[in-house]
Design an enzyme around this catalytic site. Structure first.
Site, PDB file in Angstrom:
ATOM      1  N   ASP A 129      12.929   3.434  -8.044  1.00  0.00           N
ATOM      2  CA  ASP A 129      12.589   2.898  -6.732  1.00  0.00           C
ATOM      3  C   ASP A 129      11.965   4.002  -5.894  1.00  0.00           C
ATOM      4  OD1 ASP A 129      12.520   1.076  -4.608  1.00  0.00           O
ATOM      5  OD2 ASP A 129      14.425   1.805  -3.840  1.00  0.00           O
ATOM      6  N   GLU A 134       6.679   3.698  13.021  1.00  0.00           N
ATOM      7  CA  GLU A 134       6.616   3.482  14.460  1.00  0.00           C
ATOM      8  C   GLU A 134       7.533   4.451  15.201  1.00  0.00           C
ATOM      9  OE1 GLU A 134       4.972  -0.454  15.528  1.00  0.00           O
ATOM     10  OE2 GLU A 134       3.992   1.410  14.919  1.00  0.00           O
ATOM     11  N   PHE A 142       2.189  -6.592  13.209  1.00  0.00           N
ATOM     12  CA  PHE A 142       1.573  -6.178  11.943  1.00  0.00           C
ATOM     13  C   PHE A 142       1.872  -7.209  10.864  1.00  0.00           C
ATOM     14  CE2 PHE A 142       1.771  -4.206   7.796  1.00  0.00           C
ATOM     15  CZ  PHE A 142       0.592  -3.477   7.737  1.00  0.00           C
ATOM     16  N   THR A 162      -1.747   7.314   6.843  1.00  0.00           N
ATOM     17  CA  THR A 162      -2.693   7.392   7.955  1.00  0.00           C
ATOM     18  C   THR A 162      -2.707   6.093   8.748  1.00  0.00           C
ATOM     19  OG1 THR A 162      -4.485   6.666   6.511  1.00  0.00           O
ATOM     20  CG2 THR A 162      -4.142   9.041   6.748  1.00  0.00           C
ATOM     21  N   THR A 198       8.381  -0.549  -6.269  1.00  0.00           N
ATOM     22  CA  THR A 198       8.792  -0.550  -4.874  1.00  0.00           C
ATOM     23  C   THR A 198       8.361  -1.838  -4.204  1.00  0.00           C
ATOM     24  OG1 THR A 198       8.542   0.600  -2.749  1.00  0.00           O
ATOM     25  CG2 THR A 198       6.679   0.676  -4.251  1.00  0.00           C
ATOM     26  N   ARG A 238       5.001  -4.010  -3.716  1.00  0.00           N
ATOM     27  CA  ARG A 238       5.359  -5.363  -3.316  1.00  0.00           C
ATOM     28  C   ARG A 238       6.076  -6.097  -4.439  1.00  0.00           C
ATOM     29  NH1 ARG A 238       5.711  -5.418   1.998  1.00  0.00           N
ATOM     30  NH2 ARG A 238       3.786  -4.851   3.061  1.00  0.00           N
ATOM     31  N   LYS A 255      11.140  -6.491 -10.792  1.00  0.00           N
ATOM     32  CA  LYS A 255      11.599  -5.203 -11.305  1.00  0.00           C
ATOM     33  C   LYS A 255      12.376  -5.370 -12.605  1.00  0.00           C
ATOM     34  CE  LYS A 255      11.883  -2.827  -6.827  1.00  0.00           C
ATOM     35  NZ  LYS A 255      12.769  -2.076  -5.907  1.00  0.00           N
ATOM     36  N   ASP A 282      18.823   2.862  -5.427  1.00  0.00           N
ATOM     37  CA  ASP A 282      19.918   3.123  -4.501  1.00  0.00           C
ATOM     38  C   ASP A 282      20.241   1.937  -3.619  1.00  0.00           C
ATOM     39  OD1 ASP A 282      18.445   4.481  -1.522  1.00  0.00           O
ATOM     40  OD2 ASP A 282      17.483   3.326  -3.089  1.00  0.00           O
ATOM     41  N   ASN A 292      18.632  -4.223  -3.762  1.00  0.00           N
ATOM     42  CA  ASN A 292      17.489  -4.842  -4.433  1.00  0.00           C
ATOM     43  C   ASN A 292      17.193  -4.211  -5.778  1.00  0.00           C
ATOM     44  OD1 ASN A 292      16.716  -2.449  -3.097  1.00  0.00           O
ATOM     45  ND2 ASN A 292      14.585  -3.032  -3.223  1.00  0.00           N
TER      46      ASN A 292
END
Length: 1069
Positions: free
Chosen positions: A390, A513, A555, A609, A688, A770, A776, A796, A799
């Site tokens: 992960d 953020e 977003f 970025t 991930t 995604r 997974k 960890d 999921n």
């Protein structure tokens, strides 16, 4: 409240895929929904056409032809084979499936999904019974423990065989010796196994009890009471305090915030530690899968080979006997006499060895906190080829740090942030004049500022605008602690809050953020408060600036940007700020010649970025936008498209302010650990749930993908045709890392599973973004099925549990995201860097020790069976035992068990050397330490030694034939002890104690073995005994073949430095 929660039945995957295709072609087609049938037929025709176009291209095709469709012979062969399988097995599978479905429908009555009533605060009134809110990782209960353990043991051929042999001793005609000769070893093996499983089960019970005993505050009519997590019932009113784990599925009824909002973390669901404004649903723990190591399966195959040899030897003996009398009885007696060819002590020695390996791992001070939760597969750590990991919380700390601000002509890094602080302390002249002009007029501006003549802005003004834009364009909320503590009422919480800087924390939906807002605070512009309609900023001079939030555009993964429209209360200026990924922002900002280049430079450094831009709006422009935006939101048809179109009308010719670079802080020593694993021949795949840009940045910053290595980003595909073309384009790339999204992966696995696996396995690294937990786990199973290699999953969060349980070996990391992955994994570590030593040192040693121990135990049974065969051959193939009673039991236990078991302490290289030269690990994946070749060498040596011991005793002591039994048994014991001593490569003091203790036990027992040996002629026969042992042990040592590793350029230095010669995979005498 619960009645309002809709319950939807689960539909089939085929129906879901059909709806997805229908939605795609309905949206993409030029016509209306009435044209859907023709689109469906077009889809079927396209699929049929693709069946005739093989996917892969030959190398000649790439050189000589530009067509995307060339024939791959293997693809055609697989398709023909698949068609034959459908023809032969299709009817049978359909019949079995129909029968199974019918039985399931008969045995299980389908439960109707309907609304239910939940009595808040009164769980005893609930008519429907619900399971307890307890976590259970135990494999057995008090009733299934003994049957379950016995089944797990007797499903192996070795133990089942000895059970049959032991039961045969109850038949008088087949009885060879005393009952304890067979039942005592079998009982000892089962006792050790049951004890080991009981200890593991008790540890699981303790871990579950610790989690289930966490206390929570329950609100009742009598006030607050403390209740355990496992005692929470449906309908209970639970008070969840700050930084406390949510114990079950819950609905938030009230929070301490005035607006009723609450930030939570869903790390136990999706592994993300960022704060989200959503209702939490906890994840339940599934029962862990019982792991069976590859070494156990290999030994099981060798055991079957030994059984075939046992039957063949017994048939040869009966044949040479001439089938005289009841030959079938003689055949079965020979089977019992040679039963030691399959040693019953093999399983118990391996199980005890695995327990010792687990104890060594947990006691290693170099990897503190490591826990072995499954003691059955430690040697699997030495056979890994694929490592699935992960990202968030595993490779990274999910802590963002602001690293760089680029304004086009000037760039600020970590060492030049003080210059930005200096600019903010000095008010910008342009902004002062602008503010003065606006304050002189009481009416808001009617014209956009863009109508004024453009003047080149100074660096100071650009810094001011960039920092202000970063401080305003976000969804971060400052949170202050209450001075009265958590016990105060919500009405008084606001009055008791401390608004000092040291008591302020930030919460947002993304750690990026928070990092940006924390950076603006560090340079002087602080976000002090925020609600749904306004924000307040504090300047370095202490002045409070208030901004009214007019519109907020969050977003999304489709837009890859977010925006906000604010009005400055002091100047009445309306400004539209927006930030997002460079791929989304490059088309909406004004022309520039530096954005693309600088984004590439920051991406190569592993920075995430964000492009920040703004646009000034007049009051008329905003009012026009607001009316169109409100009308679009009220639309019934195509609402999302209309809203996006209205928002896009503002996203034109925006002023580019700055480019920010944020670094996701990696876990300690992630880069050297990944380099170590790559040098060991382990291929690393990162799975991930993050977006593609984030996953790519982390892959570069962690050096999972080297800076000089090309990256192929798999374009989004939605149907078979697009997947076909994209796979062909990917095949043209050589030696490049693959980055693919979960949606594209799902489409490729549906149509081209084999081709995708073949191409992906050739890549040096693979990044899947995604990815859902189910995907997974599917990837782990795909690698197992396609390659046949051993896989390891590291995670960890909750999921990651499905991936960990699907892999051959699971490693959980205890960190910020809870203990779900740690509890479900086979091994638990505290940091990712500990995996390097866990695999290179302990995994390698466990596998090599287990391989040596298993083969030595089989050698111990083969040598005595060879002596029995020689003895029977000399005495006219009589089915008479050579050694009886206590001698056979003592040979496999107190006389040889401790020295043989001491091989678990042996090591061929020091741990420091194994860490320094990871290439040593690569050879283990080929299975040379335990193979049919090495097994055959041990078989030949066992036959040679058994024949020498028996024939030597008969020849050297021909005049004292009555003592052949004692002489041969003594030589056998001494040979086994000497073999162990010559096999050991690194002596441990416990090895010497085991040798001396076993020899002492045998010498001491000679006084009690008169009924077997009688009076032994030691003075005259001691020299002959040692002569027999010399020919038995030392002579084949000079003649045995050396099994070595062929030196290659990549680890020639390793061989020279570690061994100064050949690397010995197997040391045999």
């Amino acid at each position: 409240m619960a009645d309002q929660i809709p319950l939807y039945p689960v539909r089939s995957a085929a129906a879901a895929a059909h709806r997805k295709r229908a939605a795609y072609y309905s949206a993409a087609g030029p016509g209306s929904g009435a044209e859907w049938p023709s689109s469906r037929y077009q889809l079927e025709d396209e699929s049929a056409h693709l069946d005739e176009m093989p996917l892969m291209m030959s190398e000649e095709g790439f050189e000589n032809d530009e067509s995307d469709y060339h024939t791959l012979p293997r693809a055609r062969t697989a398709r023909r084979r698949r068609g034959l399988e459908r023809f032969v097995c299709g009817g049978w599978k359909l019949l079995c499936a129909s029968c199974c479905d019918w039985l399931v429908n008969i045995c299980q009555r389908k439960r109707e999904l309907k609304a239910r009533t939940v009595w808040l605060g009164c769980p005893e009134k609930c008519e429907e019974k619900h399971p307890r809110n307890s976590i259970k990782n135990q494999k057995y209960n008090i009733f299934t423990f003994i049957p379950g353990v016995l089944y797990e043991q007797f499903k192996f051929f070795l133990n089942l065989y000895f059970l049959v042999v032991s039961c045969s001793q109850f038949v008088p005609a087949l009885k060879i010796g005393y009952l304890y000769t067979y039942w005592a070893p079998l009982g000892f093996v089962l006792a050790v196994t049951i004890m080991r499983e009981a200890i593991d089960e008790f540890r699981r019970f303790q871990r579950d009890k610790e989690v289930n005993s966490q206390l929570y505050s329950k609100l009742t009519v009598r006030g607050k009471v403390q209740v355990k997590s496992s005692d929470i019932q449906v309908g209970d009113l639970i008070i969840v305090e700050k930084n406390q784990r949510i114990p079950s599925d819950m609905v938030f009824l009230r929070t301490s915030e005035k607006a009723g909002s609450c930030f939570i973390r869903t790390d136990q669901l999706d592994g993300e530690t960022d704060w989200k404004l959503k209702v939490a649903v906890s994840c339940t723990q599934r029962l862990p899968a019982l792991g069976v190591g590859l070494l156990d399966l290999e030994l099981n195959q060798l055991t079957k080979a030994l059984f075939v040899a046992l039957v063949a030897l017994s048939v040869v003996m009966v044949t040479l006997q001439g089938f005289v009398g009841p030959w079938y009885r003689s055949l079965f007696r020979f089977l019992l006499l040679f039963s030691y060819i399959i040693p019953i002590s093999l399983r118990v020695n391996l199980d005890m060895g695995k327990a010792a390996y687990g104890w060594m791992i947990m006691k290693d001070e170099s990897i503190p906190g490591t826990v072995v939760r499954t003691s059955t597969i430690p040697e699997e750590l030495g056979r890994l080829v694929y490592l699935l990991t992960d990202k968030t919380g595993t490779l990274t700390q999910n802590e963002m740090v602001f690293k760089r601000l680029h304004l086009g002509t000037v760039s600020y890094g970590a060492d030049t942030m003080d210059e930005i602080q200096g600019h903010l302390r000095n008010p910008c002249p342009q902004m002062q004049s602008q503010a003065g002009g606006n304050n002189a007029s009481s009416t808001p501006p009617r014209k956009a500022q863009s109508s004024a003549p453009k003047v080149r802005k100074s660096v100071s003004s650009r810094v001011h605008e960039a920092v202000k834009a970063i401080a305003l364009c976000h969804n971060v909320s400052p949170v202050y602690e209450s001075r009265a503590g958590v016990g105060g009422e919500a009405e008084y919480a606001e009055a008791d809050q401390d608004f000092s800087d040291g008591n302020r924390t930030y919460q947002a939906a993304s750690p990026d953020e928070v990092a940006l807002v924390q950076w603006t605070e560090s340079v002087g512009l602080t976000l002090v408060s925020r609600d749904l309609g306004s924000m307040q900023l504090r300047t370095p001079s202490g002045q409070i600036q208030t901004y009214c939030i007019l519109q907020m555009f969050p977003f999304t993964s489709e837009s890859k940007r977010m925006g906000v429209i604010v009005r400055d209360e002091s100047t009445a200026e309306i400004t539209f700020y927006m930030k997002g990924a460079d791929v989304a922002m490059s088309s909406v900002v004004q022309y520039n010649d530096w954005l693309e280049e600088e984004c590439g430079n920051m991406a190569r450094e592993g920075l995430r970025t964000l492009v920040v831009a703004k646009r000034a709006l007049t009051e008329e422009q905003y009012q026009d936008f607001e009316s169109r935006y409100s009308q679009a939101k009220l639309s019934i048809h195509d609402r999302a498209l209309k809203v996006a179109a209205v928002v896009e009308s503002l996203e034109r010719q925006m002023e580019l302010l700055c480019l920010t670079g944020v670094e996701d802080r990696l876990q300690a020593d992630v880069r050297p650990t990944l380099e170590l694993l790559r040098n060991a021949g382990i291929k690393i795949w990162m799975l991930t749930g993050d977006k593609l840009e984030t996953a790519t940045c982390i892959a570069k910053s962690s050096h999972l993908v080297s800076r000089t290595q090309d990256i192929h980003i798999f374009r989004p595909v939605t149907n078979r045709g697009e997947a076909h073309l994209e796979l062909n384009a990917f095949r043209r790339k050589h030696d490049c890392a693959l980055v693919i999204s979960g949606d594209s992966l799902e489409v490729c696995l549906k149509y081209y599973e084999h081709e995708l696996a073949e191409l992906a396995c050739q890549c040096p690294a693979v990044v899947c973004c995604r990815c859902s937990p189910t995907q997974k786990a599917r990837i782990a199973k795909l690698l197992q099925h396609h390659t046949g290699k051993r896989t390891c999953a590291v995670g960890d969060g909750g999921n990651d549990v499905s991936m960990i349980q699907a892999a051959d070996c699971g490693i959980g990391i205890e960190g910020k995201e809870g203990r779900q992955a740690s509890l479900a994994a086979d091994f638990s570590v505290t940091q990712f860097r500990h995996i390097g030593r866990l695999l290179m040192v302990h995994g390698r040693s466990s596998y090599k020790r287990s391989a040596a121990l298993g083969q030595f135990v089989m050698h111990r049974g083969l040598i005595i069976s060879t002596m029995q065969a020689v003895f029977s051959s000399v005495f006219y193939f009589a089915s008479v035992p050579l050694y009886q009673g206590f001698l056979m039991v003592g040979y496999a236990t107190i006389y040889t068990m401790f020295p043989v078991f001491s091989l678990v302490l042996d090591q061929d290289v020091k741990p420091e050397t194994a860490m320094l030269y990871p290439e040593l690990y690569k050879d283990l994946t080929k299975g040379r330490s335990l193979s049919f070749k090495t097994f055959l060498v041990w078989v030949l040596i066992s036959i040679y030694q058994g024949g020498i011991l028996m024939y030597g005793a008969l020849l050297l002591f021909e005049s004292e034939f009555v003592h052949v039994l004692a002489i041969s048994f003594t030589a056998l014991i001494l040979t086994e002890l000497l073999m162990v001593a010559l096999t050991i490569r690194t002596w441990h003091w416990l090895m010497a104690v085991a040798e001396v203790l076993s020899l002492g036990c045998y010498v001491a027992s000679l006084a009690f073995l008169n009924e077997y040996f009688g009076k032994l002629p030691w003075k005259s026969g001691l020299f002959k005994v040692f002569l027999n042992i010399f020919y038995c042990c030392f002579l084949p040592r000079r003649l045995k073949p050396q099994i070595t590793v062929k030196p290659t350029s990549e680890h020639f230095t390793t061989q020279k430095a570690c061994f100064r010669g050949k690397i010995k995979v197997l040391v045999i005498i």
